[in-house]
Design an enzyme around this catalytic site. Structure first.
Site, PDB file in Angstrom:
ATOM      1  N   GLU A 110       0.843  -1.192   0.000  1.00  0.00           N
ATOM      2  CA  GLU A 110       0.000   0.000   0.000  1.00  0.00           C
ATOM      3  C   GLU A 110       0.881   1.244   0.000  1.00  0.00           C
ATOM      4  O   GLU A 110       2.023   1.198   0.426  1.00  0.00           O
ATOM      5  CB  GLU A 110      -0.891   0.013   1.257  1.00  0.00           C
ATOM      6  CG  GLU A 110      -1.884  -1.125   1.307  1.00  0.00           C
ATOM      7  CD  GLU A 110      -2.457  -1.305   2.704  1.00  0.00           C
ATOM      8  OE1 GLU A 110      -3.099  -0.371   3.205  1.00  0.00           O
ATOM      9  OE2 GLU A 110      -2.239  -2.379   3.294  1.00  0.00           O
ATOM     10  N   LYS A 112       2.127   4.792   1.359  1.00  0.00           N
ATOM     11  CA  LYS A 112       2.234   5.346   2.711  1.00  0.00           C
ATOM     12  C   LYS A 112       1.841   6.818   2.655  1.00  0.00           C
ATOM     13  O   LYS A 112       2.637   7.673   2.280  1.00  0.00           O
ATOM     14  CB  LYS A 112       3.679   5.177   3.198  1.00  0.00           C
ATOM     15  CG  LYS A 112       3.862   5.491   4.666  1.00  0.00           C
ATOM     16  CD  LYS A 112       5.260   5.054   5.127  1.00  0.00           C
ATOM     17  CE  LYS A 112       5.482   5.355   6.589  1.00  0.00           C
ATOM     18  NZ  LYS A 112       5.284   6.753   6.931  1.00  0.00           N
ATOM     19  N   ASP A 114       1.033  10.515   3.572  1.00  0.00           N
ATOM     20  CA  ASP A 114       1.716  11.398   4.503  1.00  0.00           C
ATOM     21  C   ASP A 114       0.701  12.341   5.139  1.00  0.00           C
ATOM     22  O   ASP A 114       0.374  13.389   4.596  1.00  0.00           O
ATOM     23  CB  ASP A 114       2.786  12.193   3.731  1.00  0.00           C
ATOM     24  CG  ASP A 114       3.863  12.704   4.669  1.00  0.00           C
ATOM     25  OD1 ASP A 114       3.848  12.322   5.851  1.00  0.00           O
ATOM     26  OD2 ASP A 114       4.703  13.485   4.208  1.00  0.00           O
ATOM     27  N   TYR A 221      -6.864   2.086   5.818  1.00  0.00           N
ATOM     28  CA  TYR A 221      -5.990   0.963   5.488  1.00  0.00           C
ATOM     29  C   TYR A 221      -5.993  -0.218   6.449  1.00  0.00           C
ATOM     30  O   TYR A 221      -5.321  -1.205   6.190  1.00  0.00           O
ATOM     31  CB  TYR A 221      -4.552   1.450   5.296  1.00  0.00           C
ATOM     32  CG  TYR A 221      -4.006   2.298   6.433  1.00  0.00           C
ATOM     33  CD1 TYR A 221      -3.777   3.651   6.239  1.00  0.00           C
ATOM     34  CD2 TYR A 221      -3.735   1.747   7.670  1.00  0.00           C
ATOM     35  CE1 TYR A 221      -3.274   4.438   7.250  1.00  0.00           C
ATOM     36  CE2 TYR A 221      -3.238   2.528   8.692  1.00  0.00           C
ATOM     37  CZ  TYR A 221      -2.998   3.877   8.479  1.00  0.00           C
ATOM     38  OH  TYR A 221      -2.510   4.654   9.488  1.00  0.00           O
ATOM     39  N   LYS A 308      10.628   3.783   3.262  1.00  0.00           N
ATOM     40  CA  LYS A 308      10.590   5.240   3.110  1.00  0.00           C
ATOM     41  C   LYS A 308      11.383   5.692   1.887  1.00  0.00           C
ATOM     42  O   LYS A 308      12.545   5.319   1.732  1.00  0.00           O
ATOM     43  CB  LYS A 308      11.193   5.910   4.353  1.00  0.00           C
ATOM     44  CG  LYS A 308      10.446   5.588   5.641  1.00  0.00           C
ATOM     45  CD  LYS A 308       9.448   6.661   5.965  1.00  0.00           C
ATOM     46  CE  LYS A 308      10.018   7.533   7.043  1.00  0.00           C
ATOM     47  NZ  LYS A 308       9.033   8.335   7.740  1.00  0.00           N
ATOM     48  N   CYS A 402      14.200  49.520   1.836  1.00  0.00           N
ATOM     49  CA  CYS A 402      13.127  48.896   1.057  1.00  0.00           C
ATOM     50  C   CYS A 402      13.500  48.888  -0.431  1.00  0.00           C
ATOM     51  O   CYS A 402      13.883  49.919  -0.970  1.00  0.00           O
ATOM     52  CB  CYS A 402      11.829  49.663   1.267  1.00  0.00           C
ATOM     53  SG  CYS A 402      10.496  49.058   0.222  1.00  0.00           S
ATOM     54  N   CYS A 405      10.910  51.473  -2.195  1.00  0.00           N
ATOM     55  CA  CYS A 405      10.785  52.906  -1.911  1.00  0.00           C
ATOM     56  C   CYS A 405      12.000  53.461  -1.176  1.00  0.00           C
ATOM     57  O   CYS A 405      12.043  54.633  -0.814  1.00  0.00           O
ATOM     58  CB  CYS A 405       9.522  53.186  -1.109  1.00  0.00           C
ATOM     59  SG  CYS A 405       9.630  52.637   0.593  1.00  0.00           S
ATOM     60  N   CYS A 420       8.965  47.319   5.868  1.00  0.00           N
ATOM     61  CA  CYS A 420       9.152  48.672   5.374  1.00  0.00           C
ATOM     62  C   CYS A 420       8.121  49.544   6.080  1.00  0.00           C
ATOM     63  O   CYS A 420       6.924  49.309   5.960  1.00  0.00           O
ATOM     64  CB  CYS A 420       8.937  48.724   3.860  1.00  0.00           C
ATOM     65  SG  CYS A 420       8.746  50.418   3.264  1.00  0.00           S
ATOM     66  N   CYS A 426       4.791  53.561   0.121  1.00  0.00           N
ATOM     67  CA  CYS A 426       5.543  52.462  -0.492  1.00  0.00           C
ATOM     68  C   CYS A 426       4.592  51.769  -1.488  1.00  0.00           C
ATOM     69  O   CYS A 426       3.561  51.253  -1.086  1.00  0.00           O
ATOM     70  CB  CYS A 426       6.003  51.503   0.599  1.00  0.00           C
ATOM     71  SG  CYS A 426       6.940  50.099  -0.032  1.00  0.00           S
TER      72      CYS A 426
HETATM   73 ZN    ZN Z   1       8.888  50.459   0.957  1.00  0.00          ZN
END
Ligand code: ZN
Length: 664
Positions: A110, A112, A114, A221, A308, A402, A405, A420, A426
């Site tokens: 089967e 596995k 996750d 399962y 795995k 930034c 700006c 910023c 901005c």
């Molecule tokens: Zn900015």
């Protein structure tokens, strides 16, 4: 037809459609028709509470609040599996098996999945409870949340045993996960890291209605129980399917360890074609008789082995680090990579999260880096291949200003991200805030899209969202790709947004940390923007579920004169900045500070109506009785254990009528 029969028929019909859609992937009616039937059933159930059934298809939408999850001991211990990582490991395992059992050995292979392991208990075909794996001996009961998962049958079909446990994995399919993350990114929230953690986190949410919104699935399962009349693992999978469970058809019965190895090799290569993530393969001795002979070690069955897969990594060159500015001013560093094939897609960018992350891994431009991909939208950098670093390599200096700006960045204490602070000019912040304001979950302005907002800002027609309400058709028409009709739609759409209720306006303002849920809570508590504007830190943290971080952000928002002016503008334009009068009329503070538990079936109101009455009058509803419970409102068929608990804790039990009298 009498009402009970009608309710029963609708429930059966909806269950079948649910099964067709979620288990068989083969719907036979449209979503709309399904919704109509569900609404019809909801209405009938509300009008006839005596036919209450906690496993009705209407219960999928959730709404139960669980404050504390009860610990439950598993009837059958949930063992973990031994892991293997190579062909040799599997061959060794086979040798050990052959020493202990006689005759041919078949294996069930089967995938596995996750996700988060879950044990479901069914009695007389109904879901009794759902418990997380926990430490294998005991886990947390999360039934209310699991009920909202459409692939978990609430009522079984066919010839099922009277009582049994079935184990599976709660997973978040990749597409659903990506969609959730796209929304988070649009809201300028940190995206979830991977589907597995998001799935297991979802199970512990307190509000099951929130869980219902997440596209979780449950893949099964393993069946456990006494006198089940099942003799092999593979037969068990078939039976589970027949009872209505989702059991992926990729499971395969094979006759030798060589065939097991073929299965492993096939899925290692093809796993990215699956709609969900797997991290390996599980191999089990098929015969339950042989399983019994093999038994268990202290921590794992001898008859099963997890194989795995290696996490998929590739190495590639990091060409350049760039920086993005979000609508709240948050800076996100991005690694621009030499394009490379990984997990079935071509990867060009990877997230670097923040300055700490870059420093920790000492990531530099020009480095050869290892990239790994889970279910994230963009993959992440795991490590640097230092052997390939050149002599002229320089440590990364995180930006100080930034990139948009040039304002100097700040890093608030205790935060991983830089910001910023140029709130008002901005460009990505200005545009981002307006884009958030018009978005679907906020003001939902029809006829206006994100690109048009950017155009409007660039053309200097607007600088904040209040300016939207002054736009005229004549101003908009000259814009690129704007015809008279679409200009008209745009202006009409903006006009229509004046009807959007206060709680959504509050969300639309884009106050940091004030998401949809928080906006609802604040709107309900303060009822108008004026009251909220004058709330102090102390005031705010006293509101249920409002923490310091949110409170601080709200205070900061309104301490800006600019923001207060924008709010004034919105007010002048007629945007809803208080809870509407008719909504207010039904709300009081009569039950303030009281916590209620509602149990049983009621005569004059439905359970949900009763809960809403409590909340509208300032009370809190909890799902389990504790010393913090003020009153239990008991209807017909209240559970005896609840009654005993309430009596032991000396909690007053109110009848439906007594409760309604209190309200009057
Ligand atoms: Zn900015």
């Amino acid at each position: 037809m009498n009402t009970q029969k009608k309710i029963q028929n609708l429930r059966d019909e909806l269950r079948q459609h649910n099964y067709n859609y979620y288990i068989l992937d083969n719907p036979t009616i449209s979503d709309y028709e399904f919704d109509m039937k569900l609404k019809e059933l909801q209405a009938l159930e509300e009008a006839n509470p005596e036919f209450f059934d906690e496993n009705s298809p209407t219960k999928r939408v959730g709404g139960t609040i669980t404050k504390n999850f009860n610990t439950v001991v598993h009837d059958f211990r949930m063992y973990s599996l031994d892991n293997s990582y190579s062909k040799e490991d599997l061959l060794d395992w086979e040798k050990r098996i052959k020493k202990m059992v006689d005759g041919e050995v078949q294996y069930t292979c089967e995938l596995k999945y996750d996700g988060a392991s879950m044990n479901l208990t069914y009695e007389n075909g109904k879901l009794l409870r759902a418990v997380t794996r926990g430490d294998g001996v005991q886990g947390d009961e999360v039934t209310a949340n699991v009920k909202t998962i459409n692939t978990v049958p609430l009522q079984l079909k066919g010839d099922y045993p009277e009582r049994f446990d079935i184990r599976g994995e709660i997973i978040l399919p990749i597409k659903g996960f990506q969609k959730m993350n796209e929304e988070r990114i649009a809201n300028d929230e940190e995206p979830y890291r991977n589907p597995r953690n998001t799935a297991s986190g979802s199970l512990k949410l307190q509000d099951s209605a929130e869980v219902a919104k997440r596209p979780l699935q449950c893949l099964l399962y393993s069946i456990k129980g006494n006198s089940l009349n099942i003799s092999t693992q593979f037969e068990g999978l078939d039976k589970a399917r027949a009872w209505g469970f989702k059991v992926p058809k990729e499971a395969k019965l094979v006759n030798s360890i060589d065939e097991v190895l073929n299965y492993v090799a096939y899925w290692d290569e093809h796993r990215h074609n699956l709609p969900y993530e797997i991290d390996g393969v599980v191999v089990k001795v098929n015969s339950l008789y042989q399983q019994e002979e093999l038994g268990f070690t202290a921590k794992a069955p001898r008859w099963a082995m997890a194989y795995k897969f290696k996490a998929e990594q590739v190495s590639t060159k990091l060409n350049k680090i760039t920086y993005q500015v979000g609508r709240t001013g948050a800076i996100t560093p991005v690694a621009n990579l030499e394009p490379v094939q990984l997990a079935g897609t071509i990867v060009k960018r990877a997230s670097l999260h923040n300055a700490d992350q870059i420093e920790k891994l000492d990531i530099r431009e020009g480095d050869e880096v290892y990239v790994e991909k889970g279910g994230e939208i963009i993959p992440k950098i795991i490590s640097v291949d230092l052997s390939k670093r050149t002599n002229d390599s320089q440590p990364t200096e995180y930006i100080v200003n930034c990139p948009e700006c040039d304002t100097e960045l700040i890093r608030p204490e205790g935060e991983a991200k830089h910001y910023c602070p140029n709130y008002s000019s901005c460009p990505p912040q200005v545009v981002g805030r307006i884009q958030h304001y018009i978005s679907r979950k906020a003001m939902d302005i029809e006829g206006l899209g994100g690109e048009t907002v950017a155009l409007l800002v660039n053309e200097g027609l607007i600088t904040n969202y209040a300016d939207l309400y002054e736009l005229t058709i004549e101003q908009v028409i000259p814009l690129e790709r704007m015809a008279e009709k679409s200009a008209e739609n745009l202006v009409n759409g903006i006009e229509a947004s004046k009807q959007i209720p206060f709680e959504r306006v509050l969300f639309a303002l884009g106050i940091r940390y004030v998401g949809e849920t928080v906006a609802k809570k604040l709107a309900k508590h303060y009822k108008s923007i004026d009251a909220l504007m004058f709330a102090s830190m102390l005031d705010l943290v006293a509101v249920d579920e409002i923490g310091e971080r949110i409170a601080e952000s709200v205070v900061e928002f309104f301490s800006s004169e600019e923001n207060r002016n924008i709010v004034e503008q919105l007010k002048l334009h007629g945007v809803q900045l208080r809870v509407s009068a008719d909504k207010l009329a039904n709300q009081t503070e009569k039950l303030k500070g009281q916590t209620f538990v509602v149990s049983g079936v009621f005569e004059t109101v439905s359970r949900n109506e009763l809960k809403k009455l409590i909340e509208d009058n300032g009370g809190k509803v909890s799902s389990s009785i504790s010393s913090k419970t003020s009153y239990v409102v008991a209807g017909d068929k209240m559970g005896p254990s609840k009654r005993i608990k309430a009596e032991n804790l000396n909690i007053t039990i109110l009848t439906e009528q007594a409760f309604l009298d209190v309200l009057r």
